[in-house]
Design a protein around this motif. Structure first.
Motif, mmCIF file in Angstrom:
data_model
loop_
_atom_site.group_PDB
_atom_site.id
_atom_site.type_symbol
_atom_site.label_atom_id
_atom_site.label_comp_id
_atom_site.label_asym_id
_atom_site.label_seq_id
_atom_site.Cartn_x
_atom_site.Cartn_y
_atom_site.Cartn_z
ATOM 1 N N GLN A 64 4.163 -1.991 4.897
ATOM 2 C CA GLN A 64 4.173 -1.095 3.821
ATOM 3 C C GLN A 64 3.677 -1.324 2.550
ATOM 4 O O GLN A 64 3.513 -1.168 1.503
ATOM 5 N N LYS A 65 3.349 -3.095 2.273
ATOM 6 C CA LYS A 65 2.733 -3.509 1.558
ATOM 7 C C LYS A 65 1.623 -2.428 1.352
ATOM 8 O O LYS A 65 0.681 -2.549 1.682
ATOM 9 N N PHE A 66 0.923 -2.695 -0.345
ATOM 10 C CA PHE A 66 0.198 -1.987 -1.352
ATOM 11 C C PHE A 66 -1.232 -3.212 -0.574
ATOM 12 O O PHE A 66 -1.244 -4.287 -1.225
ATOM 13 N N ARG A 67 -2.330 -2.516 -0.127
ATOM 14 C CA ARG A 67 -3.407 -3.167 0.134
ATOM 15 C C ARG A 67 -4.136 -2.879 -0.884
ATOM 16 O O ARG A 67 -5.317 -1.665 -1.142
ATOM 17 N N ALA A 73 -7.896 0.438 -1.138
ATOM 18 C CA ALA A 73 -7.390 1.657 -1.901
ATOM 19 C C ALA A 73 -8.979 0.905 -2.830
ATOM 20 O O ALA A 73 -8.984 2.728 -3.295
ATOM 21 N N LEU A 93 -3.684 7.973 -1.506
ATOM 22 C CA LEU A 93 -2.351 6.758 -1.919
ATOM 23 C C LEU A 93 -0.969 7.604 -1.299
ATOM 24 O O LEU A 93 -1.168 6.737 -0.774
ATOM 25 N N LEU A 118 3.205 4.310 2.901
ATOM 26 C CA LEU A 118 3.864 2.930 2.674
ATOM 27 C C LEU A 118 4.972 3.078 2.226
ATOM 28 O O LEU A 118 5.806 1.549 1.990
ATOM 29 N N TYR A 120 6.810 3.978 -3.220
ATOM 30 C CA TYR A 120 5.923 3.213 -4.500
ATOM 31 C C TYR A 120 5.543 4.265 -5.162
ATOM 32 O O TYR A 120 5.543 5.607 -4.441
ATOM 33 N N TYR A 128 2.975 5.886 -7.609
ATOM 34 C CA TYR A 128 1.566 5.995 -8.474
ATOM 35 C C TYR A 128 1.136 6.451 -9.285
ATOM 36 O O TYR A 128 1.476 7.384 -9.712
ATOM 37 N N ASP A 170 4.454 -5.004 -6.063
ATOM 38 C CA ASP A 170 3.306 -4.387 -6.793
ATOM 39 C C ASP A 170 1.439 -4.340 -6.730
ATOM 40 O O ASP A 170 1.829 -5.602 -6.141
ATOM 41 N N ALA A 173 0.109 0.536 -8.226
ATOM 42 C CA ALA A 173 1.254 0.934 -7.269
ATOM 43 C C ALA A 173 2.172 0.322 -6.991
ATOM 44 O O ALA A 173 2.338 -1.189 -7.525
#
Length: 156
Positions: free
Chosen positions: A51-54, A58, A95, A100, A103, A105, A132, A152
């Motif tokens: 689930q982590k923002f990458r 993006a 996004l 995810l 989050y 945005y 984040d 994010a």
């Protein structure tokens, strides 16, 4: 740049949240609930690895979105605000499609006329480096420049 920033750029910002719901159906009797349902209802202060923002993911699609909208455009002040808002909304939608979890945005797109001068952007916020993140993409041609930044923020 000889003219004011309001003449040279238009900004659009959009914030959205994709909310995770961990509520359980009341129609399932307590005797039939499994340990997986109790794990689903547990509260987590950190996103899981998946689930982590990458930022790399993006940045890649942000660059594609900006190029598709601006590749053959020339700067027109009357269209800049609408165009920057359209780009920001499309980035925010993409996004959210990443799914995810919890989050929020914030997307900021700045579009300006290219006079050959420089421009600087800066943003500061308080956040958790573990969960984040941010991504940015830039575009320039002979007539215009564009900077897009997406934040994010994992909410607890």
């Amino acid at each position: 740049m000889g003219s004011t920033a309001s003449e040279d750029s238009a900004t659009a910002s959009a914030a959205g949240a994709h909310q995770y719901s961990a509520s359980e159906s009341s129609s399932v009797p307590a005797s039939r609930r499994t340990s997986t349902s109790s794990r689903r209802d547990s509260f987590s202060l950190r996103p899981t690895f998946m689930q982590k923002f990458r930022p790399q993911v993006a940045t890649k699609f942000m660059q594609q979105i900006i190029q598709s909208h601006l590749q053959s455009k020339s700067y027109r002040a009357e269209e800049a605000q609408k165009l920057s808002k359209t780009i920001a909304e499309e980035i925010k939608s993409k996004l959210i499609e990443l799914d995810l979890g919890r989050y929020k945005y914030v997307v900021n797109v700045v579009l300006g006329e290219n006079h050959g001068g420089g421009a600087r952007m800066d943003a500061r916020c308080h956040w958790d480096q573990e969960s984040d993140g941010s991504a940015q993409a830039f575009f320039t041609n002979d007539s215009l420049w564009c900077a897009a930044v997406a934040f994010a923020v994992f909410y607890y």
